[in-house]
Enzyme design. Structure first.
Site, mmCIF file in Angstrom:
data_model
loop_
_atom_site.group_PDB
_atom_site.id
_atom_site.type_symbol
_atom_site.label_atom_id
_atom_site.label_comp_id
_atom_site.label_asym_id
_atom_site.label_seq_id
_atom_site.Cartn_x
_atom_site.Cartn_y
_atom_site.Cartn_z
ATOM 1 N N GLY A 27 -12.685 -1.823 25.954
ATOM 2 C CA GLY A 27 -12.537 -1.625 24.684
ATOM 3 C C GLY A 27 -10.891 -0.412 24.618
ATOM 4 O O GLY A 27 -10.297 -0.034 25.859
ATOM 5 N N SER A 28 -10.677 0.385 23.391
ATOM 6 C CA SER A 28 -9.453 0.987 23.841
ATOM 7 C C SER A 28 -10.234 2.095 23.374
ATOM 8 O O SER A 28 -11.146 2.445 23.788
ATOM 9 C CB SER A 28 -8.827 1.028 21.460
ATOM 10 O OG SER A 28 -10.037 0.899 20.462
ATOM 11 N N GLY A 29 -9.285 3.337 23.676
ATOM 12 C CA GLY A 29 -9.997 5.245 23.673
ATOM 13 C C GLY A 29 -9.213 5.332 25.323
ATOM 14 O O GLY A 29 -9.766 6.517 25.012
ATOM 15 N N HIS A 30 -9.279 4.458 25.758
ATOM 16 C CA HIS A 30 -8.408 4.867 27.393
ATOM 17 C C HIS A 30 -7.284 4.225 27.211
ATOM 18 O O HIS A 30 -7.229 4.309 28.823
ATOM 19 C CB HIS A 30 -9.447 3.666 28.675
ATOM 20 C CG HIS A 30 -10.757 3.704 27.917
ATOM 21 N ND1 HIS A 30 -11.825 4.749 28.343
ATOM 22 C CD2 HIS A 30 -11.540 3.210 27.734
ATOM 23 C CE1 HIS A 30 -13.020 4.903 28.049
ATOM 24 N NE2 HIS A 30 -13.016 3.457 27.350
ATOM 25 N N ASP A 43 -19.369 -5.080 28.999
ATOM 26 C CA ASP A 43 -18.035 -5.437 29.410
ATOM 27 C C ASP A 43 -19.029 -6.837 29.905
ATOM 28 O O ASP A 43 -18.403 -7.614 30.080
ATOM 29 C CB ASP A 43 -16.743 -4.928 29.742
ATOM 30 C CG ASP A 43 -16.702 -3.501 29.789
ATOM 31 O OD1 ASP A 43 -15.249 -3.863 29.036
ATOM 32 O OD2 ASP A 43 -17.468 -3.009 29.458
ATOM 33 N N HIS A 77 -17.342 8.598 30.072
ATOM 34 C CA HIS A 77 -17.562 8.095 28.159
ATOM 35 C C HIS A 77 -18.977 9.424 28.543
ATOM 36 O O HIS A 77 -19.260 9.627 27.176
ATOM 37 C CB HIS A 77 -18.466 7.746 28.067
ATOM 38 C CG HIS A 77 -17.746 5.831 28.313
ATOM 39 N ND1 HIS A 77 -17.519 5.054 28.945
ATOM 40 C CD2 HIS A 77 -16.532 5.649 27.691
ATOM 41 C CE1 HIS A 77 -16.301 4.034 28.884
ATOM 42 N NE2 HIS A 77 -15.637 4.317 28.272
#
Length: 338
Positions: free
Chosen positions: A60-63, A116, A225
């Site tokens: 995912g994006s955001g990392h 994942d 998270h």
């Protein structure tokens, strides 16, 4: 609410539903010499002339900068990008593997999270049905800090150093089985712990992840998270925090005098470089007192969680082959070696 560019005083400056697409467009514009962006695939320009095993990952994006920031020469060939904190679907991961295949096989690297793992399982099934020569290595280096807690074995920032070692092995002309074996060995000889001092925020709605709140506590062994599972303790000095965390990692890895080690201090999104460098210094001194030599490192924001304060410490036990592979060139948006 988040204090970033998406939200300020509860006024939206960007459409949150398109932020990942806009970010990836910006990434491609900013690093057009290194990579191409095709929708949610980030592709190394080095792939065009590759005559070797290729390396694919997804997440995912955001990392940021992980994982797209590590696409390029000497690291990842392609990353399939999901929405914020969400894995892409298995079809997109399969598309990435099919695009990456240069006739020598494809290594798929997966972080150990439920979404994942599901996407990877689907992609591997599609790849095998299509007749692709593929192997998968799953990284889950998080160790259980709380003896009474859950042993989640989540995949953390340690995977980033592994990207370069795996890619270096591939660039030497090793077979897919050999690259997978080296990568698995690395995965089995690293350990990480997250220390959280403030919660992350979600870029699409500004909401907080977790319930640590405005306290004088930190959580050792927290999920990045906002997942629980750690031990909450009063804030400690860098030296005392390092002593607690590094000792647990050393015990897990069975590090002893004479061993070589890699150390990563990963900021989680709101930790200053000053703090990270102090943590690294204290870690080197802690290991030196045990007779363990730190032969390589990464210090900085490597895999973040949008404004979370704290850090991840990753230690890996290295041998001479790992160090040799590490000391090879790489050029990506977030990591370069001459």
């Amino acid at each position: 609410m988040s204090g970033g560019i998406l939200y300020e005083n509860e006024k939206v400056y960007q459409r949150p539903e398109t932020v990942t697409d806009e970010e990836l467009t910006g990434l491609g514009l900013a690093h057009s010499d290194i990579l191409d962006v095709d929708s949610h695939l980030v592709i190394s320009k080095d792939l065009a002339d590759a005559d070797r095993v290729t390396i694919v990952t997804y997440g995912g994006s955001g990392h940021e900068p992980a994982q797209a920031g590590f696409v390029g020469k000497g690291m990842l060939d392609i990353q399939a990008v999901g929405d914020i904190f969400a894995a892409p679907n298995g079809q997109l991961v399969f598309d990435a593997m099919k695009l990456a295949d240069k006739g020598h096989g494809v290594l798929l690297l997966t972080l150990n999270y439920a979404g994942d793992q599901l996407a990877g399982k689907q992609a591997m099934k599609l790849a095998k049905k299509a007749g692709l020569n593929v192997r998968q290595v799953v990284t889950g280096e998080e160790i259980q800090y709380d003896p009474n807690g859950e042993d989640n074995k989540r995949g953390l920032a340690g995977a980033v150093a592994l990207y370069h070692v795996a890619a270096a092995a591939a660039r030497e002309g090793k077979s897919l089985d050999e690259v997978a074996e080296i990568t698995q060995k690395y995965a089995d000889n690293m350990a990480s712990i997250t220390v959280k001092s403030t919660d992350a925020t979600h870029p699409q709605n500004g909401m907080s992840f977790g319930d640590l709140g405005e306290t004088d506590l930190m959580e050792i062994g927290a999920g990045q998270h906002g997942e629980g599972g750690g031990v909450r303790v009063p804030m400690m000095s860098s030296k005392d925090t390092v002593a607690a965390v590094a000792e647990a990692l050393c015990k897990s890895l069975e590090l002893k005098a004479g061993d070589k080690a890699f150390v990563m201090i990963n900021g989680c999104g709101a930790t200053t470089m000053m703090e990270m460098l102090v943590l690294f210094k204290d870690t080197v001194e802690f290991l030196k007192a045990k007779g363990v030599e730190v032969v390589a490192n990464m210090v900085g924001e490597i895999l973040t969680v949008q404004e979370a304060a704290g850090f991840q410490m990753n230690i890996a036990k290295w041998d001479d082959e790992t160090l040799r592979l590490w000391n090879t060139p790489a050029h990506t948006p977030a990591f370069s070696k001459e």
